[in-house]
Enzyme design. Structure first.
Site, PDB file in Angstrom:
ATOM      1  N   ASP A 210      -3.009   2.612  -5.948  1.00 52.91           N
ATOM      2  CA  ASP A 210      -1.969   2.686  -4.915  1.00 52.91           C
ATOM      3  C   ASP A 210      -1.845   1.455  -4.040  1.00 52.91           C
ATOM      4  OD1 ASP A 210      -4.382   3.043  -3.658  1.00 52.91           O
ATOM      5  OD2 ASP A 210      -3.769   4.775  -2.473  1.00 52.91           O
ATOM      6  N   GLU A 211      -2.512   0.359  -4.367  1.00 54.06           N
ATOM      7  CA  GLU A 211      -2.347  -0.851  -3.556  1.00 54.06           C
ATOM      8  C   GLU A 211      -2.609  -2.092  -4.388  1.00 54.06           C
ATOM      9  OE1 GLU A 211      -5.234  -1.711  -0.456  1.00 54.06           O
ATOM     10  OE2 GLU A 211      -6.558  -0.166  -1.245  1.00 54.06           O
TER      11      GLU A 211
ATOM     12  N   ASP B 193       0.854  -1.181   0.000  1.00 52.64           N
ATOM     13  CA  ASP B 193       0.000   0.000   0.000  1.00 52.64           C
ATOM     14  C   ASP B 193       0.896   1.239   0.000  1.00 52.64           C
ATOM     15  OD1 ASP B 193      -2.109   1.735   0.168  1.00 52.64           O
ATOM     16  OD2 ASP B 193      -2.796   1.102   2.150  1.00 52.64           O
TER      17      ASP B 193
END
Length: 422
Positions: free
Chosen positions: A158-159, A64
């Site tokens: 983003d993850e 993350d």
């Protein structure tokens, strides 16, 4: 190697002008050697060594990125570093896309109204989002993941989950893979990422949040009975405010409380999700890492504390549309269809959907369509509702969406396509 949790504290650009003012993806080992991550000492919850895992267990890493949009802005603009940065357009209808950790100290959070963020942190620096740039950085992060495994399941820009049970680099443990990935992100992209390592996706996601920002946390099977019981039940994915309130009504506040209930009892109270709760409370999650699983839909819904008439739903529709729009900005693909869902106090579900000739291009446009769908619910003024939801669906690749829009514009459906249910 003795094992302990690793937690970084400094941004990858350090105290000197480590990053050029106009960033490029080519990195210099000499310029950034002082900021590279050394191999940390990592310990499980029980303090046991983590050198190997049983072959029958999967090795899952959840990565993350830390305050992703805000961190990209701080990386690319040295004047923003160390300052409270809020990625959002200013305005009454705007919501926060991301907040730097400096801004989070004031209580600023993603999906919060921008006016609230400004009130909480008067010195915040507002930066309009640049999703084209964020997507480019996300692709660079994905390239790093794929050096280690082809089993990468992105959740957003983003993850992502990675299954490193068998990895390309020959590293002996998932922990060492996570260390390598975080080091490469720092040295090549000048950003930080937090990672969680565990035998399944459920626990890996919890672990990645445990030592944020710039942290690494490991959960082993031997840790389950120590780590899980004290957790608030709200930490379980899928347990929102309404479900958490229902769980508390029957005396369940922690995962330990949840473990005292039989599977059948939980299923009777919560349906199929009850069986899922029973398993997660014991650290059981068999869901595989699915590479490139395309998003089918994004939605947000809320249950009212008391049933309300249709005309009182506008404010909530606006808030839900803002949440959905913000979530959709993390997707590389484009949604074509807007959906409105309503549930009456008698638990009857009614949905309305609209596929415009061109995909919605702003939160305001999405909100306007959702509100227009509400006008197509004709159940009488006396009808009361207990739940409302707003969604986006029919996701397409951007080029495919452009071709579809061009086709629609030249057809008799140029004004859009409607669908009703219920």
């Amino acid at each position: 190697m003795r094992l302990a949790n690793h937690e970084g504290t400094c941004p990858p650009w350090g105290g000197r002008s480590a990053v050029p003012e106009r960033f490029t993806y080519s990195s210099s080992a000499e310029s950034f050697s002082s900021f590279a991550l050394s191999s940390p000492i990592i310990k499980s919850m029980t303090g046991e060594l983590l050198e190997t895992q049983p072959a029958a267990l999967r090795k899952i890493v959840h990565v993350d990125m830390d305050a992703f949009y805000a961190s990209v802005e701080q990386r690319d603009d040295p004047s923003l570093r160390g300052k409270p940065v809020v990625v959002a357009w200013k305005g009454k209808r705007s919501v926060v896309c991301a907040a730097s950790y400096e801004a989070r100290r004031f209580g600023v959070r993603s999906a919060m109204p921008a006016v609230t963020a400004e009130r909480l942190c008067s010195q915040a620096i507002f930066v309009p989002p640049d999703f084209t740039r964020y997507k480019a950085v996300s692709r660079a992060v994905r390239e790093i993941f794929q050096r280690h495994t082809d089993l990468v399941e992105p959740l957003s820009l983003d993850e992502a989950y990675l299954d490193v049970t068998e990895n390309k680099t020959g590293l002996p443990t998932a922990t060492k893979v996570a260390i390598a990935i975080r080091r490469q992100i720092r040295e090549e992209l000048f950003l930080t990422a937090s990672a969680g390592v565990a035998p399944n996706k459920f626990l890996a996601k919890i672990a990645s949040d445990w030592r944020k920002p710039d942290g690494l946390f490991v959960i082993q099977p031997a840790d389950f009975d120590t780590f899980l019981p004290p957790l608030p039940v709200g930490r379980i994915p899928g347990v929102g405010k309404v479900t958490e309130a229902r769980l508390k009504q029957v005396g369940i506040q922690t995962v330990g409380d949840l473990r005292t209930f039989e599977r059948g009892t939980l299923e009777a109270q919560f349906g199929r999700f009850g069986a899922r709760l029973y398993e997660l409370a014991r650290g059981i999650d068999y869901s595989p890492v699915t590479p490139d699983r395309p998003t089918k839909s994004i939605s947000a819904e809320d249950t009212f504390e008391k049933d309300i008439p249709l005309f009182e739903t506008e404010d909530l529709i606006r808030r839900l549309a803002e949440k959905v729009w913000l979530a959709s900005r993390r997707e590389a693909r484009i949604a074509r269809t807007v959906v409105l869902k309503l549930k009456t106090k008698e638990f009857n579900i009614h949905t309305r959907s609209y596929t415009p000739a061109l995909p919605p291009t702003s939160c305001e446009e999405l909100t306007a369509i959702a509100l227009s769908l509400r006008e197509r619910i004709d159940l009488g003024p006396e009808r009361l509702f207990r739940l409302i939801g707003v969604g986006l669906g029919n996701f397409r690749e951007s080029r495919e969406a452009d071709r579809s829009a061009t086709s629609l514009e030249s057809s008799s459906y140029a004004s859009g396509m409607w669908a009703n249910q219920g």
